[in-house]
Design a protein around this motif. Structure first.
Motif: not given
Length: 252
Positions: A95-99, A158-159, A200-202
């Motif tokens: 899986x990916x988060x996509x940011x 999206x995630x 991911x962002x902090x």
């Protein structure tokens, strides 16, 4: 560690070269299974297979480079896996988060890619391997969804949507296979500190931690333990089910 008996079983673990997938592969091997890692990263597969040979027993792990969003690639990997014998266990972990970003700010290509990897990928792997499980009269499929699929995380539509879809796929496929001794379940983990955090962002990482009553992130080995049970014969009357592993965040 409580030993779960997977002696003689063969498993495919997607996204198996790192993080939760690698921890799962190690736990399955320790329980007696042999494992084929499906991953898109050839170098990471090579490193993971070598590491598993040292820590969990040589000859129990193989690796195949697979593009999980491409039915041709998945089909070829399935043919290769089945050439070595029955595949009893499928763990859809990749899986990916996509940011992160507001829904209206996310690029459509990123949205589509996230859904392709997280939802279409598990559909394609199931499509490729389920018929052989039905023929063998045995199979266990474990889909790694997310707490985000239950609750919907802000700045991750999206995630969240892709993982909600994976929960839905689990329920449908579980009901379709309920009479075949091929059981399909999914887990909804809270965040585990793996390389996926790099996407991911902090701010989002801090948000996820704030939602976990145990006030810590999930350990990959804890996920692997739950997956190992769901992949075993001991799991015999649960299918299409969602198993929570979120440190108390979701209690439904």
């Amino acid at each position: 560690m409580n030993r779960i008996d997977l002696s003689g079983r063969r498993a495919v673990v997607t996204g198996g070269a790192r993080g939760i997938g690698l921890a799962t592969a190690e736990r399955l091997i320790e329980s007696g299974a042999s494992v084929i890692l499906w991953d898109v990263d050839a170098a990471a597969i090579e490193e993971a297979v070598a590491g598993l040979a040292e820590t969990a027993g040589g000859g129990k792990a193989l690796g195949t480079v697979v593009e999980l969003t491409d039915e041709t690639s998945v089909g070829a990997a399935a043919v290769a896996a089945l050439a070595g014998g029955a595949v009893d266990i499928l763990v859809n972990n990749a899986g990916i988060t996509g940011g992160n970003g507001k829904t209206w700010e996310l690029d459509p290509s990123v949205w589509r890619k996230t859904v392709e990897v997280n939802l279409v990928g598990p559909y394609l792997t199931a499509r490729a391997l389920v018929p052989s499980m039905i023929e063998a009269g045995y199979g266990r499929i474990v889909n790694v969804a997310s707490i985000a699929g239950k609750e919907g995380n802000p700045n991750a539509s999206h995630y969240s949507a892709s993982k909600a879809g994976l929960i839905g796929l689990t329920k449908s496929l579980g009901k379709e296979l309920a009479g075949s001794n091929v059981l399909v379940n999914c887990i909804t983990p809270a965040a585990a500190r793996t390389q996926i955090f790099d996407q991911m962002s902090q701010e989002h990482i801090d948000y996820m931690l704030s939602k976990i009553p145990m006030n810590r992130f999930l350990e990959p080995r804890e996920v692997a333990a739950m997956i190992a049970w769901l992949a075993s014969e001991d799991c015999s009357f649960s299918t299409g089910a969602v198993f929570d592993i979120s440190g108390g965040r979701a209690v439904y």
